[in-house]
Enzyme design. Sequence first.
Site, PDB file in Angstrom:
ATOM      1  N   GLY B  58       0.919  -1.207  -0.230  1.00  0.00           N
ATOM      2  CA  GLY B  58       0.105  -0.077   0.117  1.00  0.00           C
ATOM      3  C   GLY B  58       0.920   1.164   0.005  1.00  0.00           C
ATOM      4  N   THR B  59       0.444   2.362  -0.473  1.00  0.00           N
ATOM      5  CA  THR B  59       1.215   3.440  -0.516  1.00  0.00           C
ATOM      6  C   THR B  59       1.016   4.758   0.196  1.00  0.00           C
ATOM      7  OG1 THR B  59       0.469   3.422  -2.602  1.00  0.00           O
ATOM      8  CG2 THR B  59       2.562   2.989  -2.618  1.00  0.00           C
ATOM      9  N   THR B  60       0.609   5.704  -0.416  1.00  0.00           N
ATOM     10  CA  THR B  60       0.281   6.972   0.227  1.00  0.00           C
ATOM     11  C   THR B  60      -0.510   7.319   1.244  1.00  0.00           C
ATOM     12  OG1 THR B  60       1.419   7.986  -1.401  1.00  0.00           O
ATOM     13  CG2 THR B  60       0.639   9.518  -0.085  1.00  0.00           C
TER      14      THR B  60
END
Lengths: 229, 280
Positions: B58-60
């Site tokens: 998952g990122t931001t």
Amino acid sequence: MTMPFYVSPEQFLQDKAEYAKKGISRGRSIAVLEVIEGILLVADNSSHALHKISEIYDRVAFAGVGKYSEFENLRKAGIRYADLKGFMYSREDVTGRSLANAYSELLGNAFSQEMKPMEVEILLADLGTEDRPNEIYRISFDGSIFDESLVSVVGGRSDQLKTFLKDRVRPGVTLKEGLSLVRSGFLEQNENGHPVMNIEAAILERSATGRCFRRFSPEEVGRLLSNDP
Amino acid sequence: MIPFREGSLLWGGSSFVELLHRVRPENASLPSVVPSGGGERSSSVFSGSPASVPVWHGTTVLALTIRSGVVMAADRQASEGYQVADRAIQKIFPVDRSSAVAIAGAAGPAIEMARLFRVEIEHYEKLEGVALSLLGKANKLGQMVRDHLPLALQGLLVVPLYAGYDSRTGAGRIFKYDAAGGRYEEETFHSNGSGGLFARNVLKMLYHPEMDETEGVSTALRALYEAADDDLATGGADFVRGIFPLVHVIDRDGVREVPVTDVSRVLEEIGDRLKRRVTP
């Protein structure tokens, strides 16, 4: 070699049952009612810190009478059981029925195997959904389990309160009506009056999502019992 | 049966994590059972080098304090290397009525940690009859991140961002973590994940402490927009599929998700403003 005194099993169990019943009837009563808004739980409890009613899971509530340490342990075990089950499977897999069975088994074992039976009687309320009705279980000190509906009462002079409420509670009572009925029942039981402060109340709220259990503050109880709309 | 005698499985304190450890000792998120260098219990997940095991990431995610509380936002994309693994995963998890956790890193263990954290907090509240303080919850999450360290060292890094409304101070608070479980409070804003740096730069430019909710939400979305613009692994708004970043507002009334219609409207406004700027 000395021979132990012979006591017939029948006598032994009867003694234990009497002992447990005595302990339970010494306490005060708890009533559980089905109301329009959900399931109402009301306890006659003078303490604001030591609760008799508690949340077990999203839609399941617990009420216990008798020996505090014993029903408190049962309550905690129930929460652990439910949280474990909900975490390992899914939140919707935690049901009042499986909890009631677990409690019944535990109390039954304690009654038949231990010297001292548990002096408790518990109520388990499971708020229904659109496709499932409410469930109310009463579990006795010997593990016997009763599936109740509309009204259930445990502890103290429970028969008196139960008769009082059974005569008056009809399907479709509101939270406000239900609470004041239980309060009249408490007043009936206590000749010396019954202060509003001694009422512990909570509800499993149908309109809530997720955790449906909500405890009423003493002020809220006072407001619900006051006559103004 | 529910055994509750001393020494039995369901006996003990108010921690669900410890309970789970007793009941399910093989639980990999607990430190004592995870071999730190592979070891006998190692599975392909533990022994392989990080790159050899396909793991979703998952990122931001970001959080910023506003006047009435705190705003949390996250993009929806999960990536596996250079590919999109999922376009609509959830990275913000409400923990209780007053806080939420946002996760970045290896998606599987991160979501598991968020779930476990939520149960831990609820379990404590039910057993003790009183909720933990916000700081107490933040510290507990720190311990859980530290317990996860052995897996983090093997490539399954999880870094949560925790934010909530503290009823004792009457303000929103943000906590960030490092992989070793260090907990640091952030008074203004923070963002995590591969696009975190870009988002942080936007927040640095736009942030001021007197923001109201509307401005907070649009600032959060602008930061996510820039992160998605510059970071491959961060997903932007998907007007075709109708997938938009998740935004949560936490204040004295609780945790609530900003409706998708509002999010898409704010994003369109941001888009329009930017268009005017770049087209001659």
